[in-house]
Design an enzyme around this catalytic site. Structure first.
Site, PDB file in Angstrom:
ATOM      1  N   LYS A 192       0.862  -1.179   0.000  1.00 43.81           N
ATOM      2  CA  LYS A 192       0.000   0.000   0.000  1.00 43.81           C
ATOM      3  C   LYS A 192       0.897   1.225   0.000  1.00 43.81           C
ATOM      4  CE  LYS A 192      -3.574   2.322   2.686  1.00 43.81           C
ATOM      5  NZ  LYS A 192      -4.431   2.234   3.880  1.00 43.81           N
ATOM      6  N   LYS A 245      -2.147  -1.509  -3.891  1.00 41.83           N
ATOM      7  CA  LYS A 245      -3.023  -0.342  -3.798  1.00 41.83           C
ATOM      8  C   LYS A 245      -2.186   0.917  -3.853  1.00 41.83           C
ATOM      9  CE  LYS A 245      -5.933   1.901  -0.450  1.00 41.83           C
ATOM     10  NZ  LYS A 245      -6.365   1.944   0.916  1.00 41.83           N
TER      11      LYS A 245
END
Ligand code: PBG
Ligand code: ZN
Length: 323
Positions: A192, A245
């Site tokens: 992330k 992400k």
């Protein structure tokens, strides 16, 4: 070689193009994120994300029925508590907002993934517990374990830790196992990035940090190899699925992960990606077909599962076509 080779032959008509299509989008491989806000008594438009709402526990019931009707199989739930404190203690309140929201979707036959983080729950908006101005890793992951158990108790099908603390998957797995939830999978937000594309979300989830930023725990967008280390670590700690992400700016990372790992690979197309496209579509700078194209690109890069705020819209379009 031309002229015996003509690639346009296989593009002659729609049936031909579909016959040789290499990638397809299945709604059963997509997840719709949903925000549930304890302070609301009805649904409310999110200013920063056109067409997306924060729901109250009440309005969530009709919304869950609507998603079911559209054929959507999975939601990713975010809870926004009325009360925030420095320890984010509402996150593991068995009567907390996300714990009460889970059954609303489950009872209607929708699979529930719970986002596990503390930034919506802490008064300072950071993803864990502070020691001075630093998010304390080891204290935080123990709290994550506790939150995981309370989410599993409420009926969550999958736990998705998004805080980017070291060892979070290991701790969560330990806590789940010792509480009898050995069959609840962990979908790890493995790579992330610290991204500007989360801007619209932070308004939706009321989770912006009150000081500093998240760069001591989320990844530097400059790094690709480090993403492979993050994923390796999560896999070794027992992650059942791994996630990259954001998605669209990070398609190279999705491709690398696809080639290196055999775990189900999730890509999260985040709020900023949604809003960029939505603005351009609403103002007629781009045709709506960009929604299919961008989603297709994420699957083509190698994702097995895509989390997208366009999921509901895409399911609606498919339903219209089949009616
Ligand atoms: C919280 C969390 C964030 C997102 C998902 N979980 C934001 C953040 O790290 O600030 C982003 C989702 C989006 O932008 O759609 N840890
Ligand atoms: Zn967070």
């Amino acid at each position: 070689m031309y002229p015996n080779m003509r690639l346009r032959r296989l593009r002659l008509n729609e049936n031909m193009r579909e016959l040789v299509s290499e990638t397809s989008i299945g709604i059963s491989h997509m997840v719709m994120p949903v925000f549930i806000d304890e302070s609301l008594s009805d649904k409310r438009k999110i200013e920063s994300m056109s067409g997306i709402y924060q729901h109250s526990l009440n309005s969530a019931e009709a919304y869950a029925a609507h998603l079911k009707e559209l054929g959507i199989k999975w939601v990713l739930l975010f809870g926004i508590p009325k009360i925030k404190d420095a320890e984010g203690s509402e996150a593991y309140n068995e009567d907390g907002i996300i714990q009460r929201a889970v059954p609303i979707f489950r009872e209607r036959g929708i699979g529930v993934i719970t986002d596990l983080c503390m930034c919506e729950y802490t008064s300072h908006g950071h993803c864990g517990i502070l020691k001075g101005n630093y998010v304390d890793n080891d204290f935080t992951v123990n709290t994550y374990g506790r939150i995981a158990v309370s989410q599993a108790q409420s009926g969550a099908d999958i736990i998705a830790p998004s805080g980017m603390m070291d060892g979070q998957v290991k701790k969560i797995r330990e806590y789940l196992d010792k509480s009898g939830f050995e069959n609840v999978p962990v979908m790890a937000y493995s790579a992330k990035y610290s991204s500007s594309l989360y801007g619209p979300f932070r308004e939706a989830a009321k989770s912006a940090p009150s000081f500093g930023d998240r760069r001591t725990y989320q990844m530097n967008p400059a790094n690709g190899r480090e993403a492979m280390r993050e994923i390796t670590m999560d896999v070794e700690e027992g992650a059942d699925m791994i996630m990259i992400k954001p998605a669209l700016f990070y398609l190279d990372i999705i491709r690398q992960a696809r080639e290196r790992f055999d775990h189900p690979l999730v890509a999260y197309s985040v709020s900023g990606e949604y809003q960029m496209l939505k603005n351009a579509i609403d103002r007629k700078f781009l045709n709506e077909s960009v929604i299919e194209e961008s989603t297709l690109s994420i699957f083509r890069a190698g994702a097995d599962i895509v989390i997208s705020y366009f999921t509901e819209h895409m399911a609606e379009e498919r339903k219209k076509r089949s009616d």
